[in-house]
Design a protein around this motif. Structure first.
Motif, PDB file in Angstrom:
ATOM      1  N   ILE A   1       0.824  -1.203   0.000  1.00 43.17           N
ATOM      2  CA  ILE A   1       0.000   0.000   0.000  1.00 43.17           C
ATOM      3  C   ILE A   1       0.859   1.255   0.000  1.00 43.17           C
ATOM      4  N   GLY A   2       1.926   1.295   0.767  1.00 42.12           N
ATOM      5  CA  GLY A   2       2.830   2.440   0.809  1.00 42.12           C
ATOM      6  C   GLY A   2       2.776   3.168   2.145  1.00 42.12           C
ATOM      7  N   HIS A   3       3.870   3.828   2.451  1.00 39.33           N
ATOM      8  CA  HIS A   3       3.998   4.604   3.680  1.00 39.33           C
ATOM      9  C   HIS A   3       4.060   6.078   3.310  1.00 39.33           C
ATOM     10  N   PHE A   4       3.203   6.871   3.952  1.00 39.83           N
ATOM     11  CA  PHE A   4       3.169   8.292   3.639  1.00 39.83           C
ATOM     12  C   PHE A   4       4.435   8.986   4.107  1.00 39.83           C
ATOM     13  N   GLY A   5       4.923   9.870   3.282  1.00 38.14           N
ATOM     14  CA  GLY A   5       6.111  10.650   3.568  1.00 38.14           C
ATOM     15  C   GLY A   5       6.675  11.153   2.247  1.00 38.14           C
ATOM     16  N   PHE A   6       7.468  12.203   2.306  1.00 36.36           N
ATOM     17  CA  PHE A   6       8.022  12.795   1.091  1.00 36.36           C
ATOM     18  C   PHE A   6       9.063  11.880   0.459  1.00 36.36           C
ATOM     19  N   SER A   7       9.009  11.756  -0.856  1.00 37.85           N
ATOM     20  CA  SER A   7       9.975  10.947  -1.598  1.00 37.85           C
ATOM     21  C   SER A   7      10.885  11.845  -2.426  1.00 37.85           C
ATOM     22  N   TYR A   8      12.132  11.947  -2.009  1.00 37.43           N
ATOM     23  CA  TYR A   8      13.096  12.725  -2.790  1.00 37.43           C
ATOM     24  C   TYR A   8      13.439  12.006  -4.093  1.00 37.43           C
ATOM     25  N   ILE A   9      13.400  10.685  -4.089  1.00 38.08           N
ATOM     26  CA  ILE A   9      13.618   9.936  -5.333  1.00 38.08           C
ATOM     27  C   ILE A   9      12.466  10.229  -6.306  1.00 38.08           C
ATOM     28  N   GLY A  10      11.259  10.248  -5.794  1.00 40.31           N
ATOM     29  CA  GLY A  10      10.112  10.595  -6.630  1.00 40.31           C
ATOM     30  C   GLY A  10      10.247  11.980  -7.227  1.00 40.31           C
ATOM     31  N   LEU A  11      10.728  12.938  -6.429  1.00 38.22           N
ATOM     32  CA  LEU A  11      10.939  14.292  -6.927  1.00 38.22           C
ATOM     33  C   LEU A  11      11.983  14.306  -8.043  1.00 38.22           C
ATOM     34  N   ILE A  12      13.057  13.557  -7.866  1.00 40.32           N
ATOM     35  CA  ILE A  12      14.094  13.477  -8.907  1.00 40.32           C
ATOM     36  C   ILE A  12      13.505  12.918 -10.196  1.00 40.32           C
ATOM     37  N   PHE A  13      12.721  11.850 -10.092  1.00 36.40           N
ATOM     38  CA  PHE A  13      12.100  11.261 -11.276  1.00 36.40           C
ATOM     39  C   PHE A  13      11.174  12.261 -11.962  1.00 36.40           C
ATOM     40  N   LEU A  14      10.402  13.000 -11.175  1.00 38.04           N
ATOM     41  CA  LEU A  14       9.489  13.980 -11.761  1.00 38.04           C
ATOM     42  C   LEU A  14      10.250  15.111 -12.447  1.00 38.04           C
ATOM     43  N   LEU A  15      11.346  15.560 -11.844  1.00 36.84           N
ATOM     44  CA  LEU A  15      12.157  16.591 -12.486  1.00 36.84           C
ATOM     45  C   LEU A  15      12.738  16.086 -13.802  1.00 36.84           C
ATOM     46  N   LEU A  16      13.199  14.831 -13.808  1.00 42.19           N
ATOM     47  CA  LEU A  16      13.728  14.241 -15.040  1.00 42.19           C
ATOM     48  C   LEU A  16      12.645  14.134 -16.109  1.00 42.19           C
ATOM     49  N   LEU A  17      11.418  14.010 -15.683  1.00 35.43           N
ATOM     50  CA  LEU A  17      10.292  13.942 -16.610  1.00 35.43           C
ATOM     51  C   LEU A  17       9.872  15.334 -17.083  1.00 35.43           C
ATOM     52  N   PHE A  18       9.718  16.256 -16.136  1.00 41.46           N
ATOM     53  CA  PHE A  18       9.129  17.557 -16.460  1.00 41.46           C
ATOM     54  C   PHE A  18      10.071  18.522 -17.169  1.00 41.46           C
ATOM     55  N   VAL A  19      11.334  18.551 -16.795  1.00 42.16           N
ATOM     56  CA  VAL A  19      12.247  19.552 -17.371  1.00 42.16           C
ATOM     57  C   VAL A  19      12.326  19.448 -18.896  1.00 42.16           C
ATOM     58  N   PRO A  20      12.585  18.273 -19.473  1.00 43.54           N
ATOM     59  CA  PRO A  20      12.624  18.242 -20.948  1.00 43.54           C
ATOM     60  C   PRO A  20      11.268  18.540 -21.588  1.00 43.54           C
ATOM     61  N   ASN A  21      10.188  18.179 -20.900  1.00 46.53           N
ATOM     62  CA  ASN A  21       8.865  18.475 -21.443  1.00 46.53           C
ATOM     63  C   ASN A  21       8.581  19.973 -21.447  1.00 46.53           C
ATOM     64  N   ILE A  22       9.075  20.678 -20.456  1.00 45.39           N
ATOM     65  CA  ILE A  22       8.923  22.137 -20.422  1.00 45.39           C
ATOM     66  C   ILE A  22       9.724  22.762 -21.563  1.00 45.39           C
ATOM     67  N   ILE A  23      10.938  22.274 -21.772  1.00 44.63           N
ATOM     68  CA  ILE A  23      11.755  22.765 -22.889  1.00 44.63           C
ATOM     69  C   ILE A  23      11.061  22.463 -24.217  1.00 44.63           C
ATOM     70  N   TRP A  24      10.455  21.288 -24.315  1.00 46.81           N
ATOM     71  CA  TRP A  24       9.772  20.861 -25.540  1.00 46.81           C
ATOM     72  C   TRP A  24       8.648  21.820 -25.925  1.00 46.81           C
ATOM     73  N   THR A  25       7.990  22.430 -24.929  1.00 43.34           N
ATOM     74  CA  THR A  25       6.882  23.336 -25.263  1.00 43.34           C
ATOM     75  C   THR A  25       7.342  24.485 -26.146  1.00 43.34           C
ATOM     76  N   ARG A  26       8.649  24.789 -26.121  1.00 47.96           N
ATOM     77  CA  ARG A  26       9.208  25.836 -26.983  1.00 47.96           C
ATOM     78  C   ARG A  26       9.874  25.256 -28.229  1.00 47.96           C
ATOM     79  N   LYS A  27       9.960  23.938 -28.319  1.00 49.35           N
ATOM     80  CA  LYS A  27      10.645  23.303 -29.452  1.00 49.35           C
ATOM     81  C   LYS A  27       9.804  22.155 -30.017  1.00 49.35           C
ATOM     82  N   LYS A  28       8.516  22.411 -30.140  1.00 52.05           N
ATOM     83  CA  LYS A  28       7.623  21.387 -30.689  1.00 52.05           C
ATOM     84  C   LYS A  28       7.954  21.140 -32.151  1.00 52.05           C
ATOM     85  N   PRO A  29       7.759  19.912 -32.615  1.00 51.51           N
ATOM     86  CA  PRO A  29       8.031  19.635 -34.035  1.00 51.51           C
ATOM     87  C   PRO A  29       7.020  20.339 -34.936  1.00 51.51           C
TER      88      PRO A  29
END
Length: 155
Positions: free
Chosen positions: A2-30
């Motif tokens: 089920i999971g234990h509640f608490g902040f995940s710094y690993i989760g934050l790292i994964f989200l940053l790795l996901l979001f940063v290039p997608n934010i850049i992509w909004t200015r460099k769409k094909p």
């Protein structure tokens, strides 16, 4: 599972790795990219999966580093796939940024821009033994990969 509640710094790292290039992509769409005519079911599943994945990766501390065990291999695999996702983006940004680049494969993985992060979050869910992220990853995968598959077939 089920999971234990608490902040995940690993989760934050994964989200940053996901979001940063997608934010850049909004200015460099094909050229020629459009989100019109996307399947509404896939779009609903994608948005729902995005919200659930984001919440789950941040609120369960089960994804943070633990003592080494065989479960750690799941985290390593998730990081490797996320690193491949970053490399896919680098290749996209260094190329002409055509639609064919956006829906390209990477190291034999089809639709890498959609499949790599989805599988990465799914594996993170396995590592943390958090069923909610596994379910969120499946929902996200059906929607996100489904939309990318639809667009790639239109090419």
């Amino acid at each position: 599972m089920i999971g234990h509640f608490g902040f995940s710094y690993i989760g934050l790292i994964f989200l940053l790795l996901l979001f940063v290039p997608n934010i850049i992509w909004t200015r460099k769409k094909p050229k020629g990219y459009t989100s019109e005519n996307e399947n509404k079911v896939f779009l609903f599943l994608e948005r729902t999966g995005e919200i659930l994945t984001t919440i789950c990766t941040l609120i369960f501390d089960d994804f943070n580093l633990h003592n080494w065990s065989n479960w750690t291999w799941w985290l390593i695999a998730a990081f490797v796939l996320m690193a491949m996702y970053e490399l896919w983006w680098i290749r996209y940004f260094l190329n002409e940024q055509k639609l064919s680049d956006f829906y390209s494969s990477f190291l034999g993985i089809p639709l890498a821009g959609a499949t790599l992060p989805v599988i990465s979050f799914f594996l993170l869910g396995i590592y943390g033994k958090v069923i909610w992220l596994i379910i969120a990853g499946i929902i996200l995968g059906v929607g996100h990969i489904g939309i990318h598959l639809q667009h790639s077939k239109e090419l």
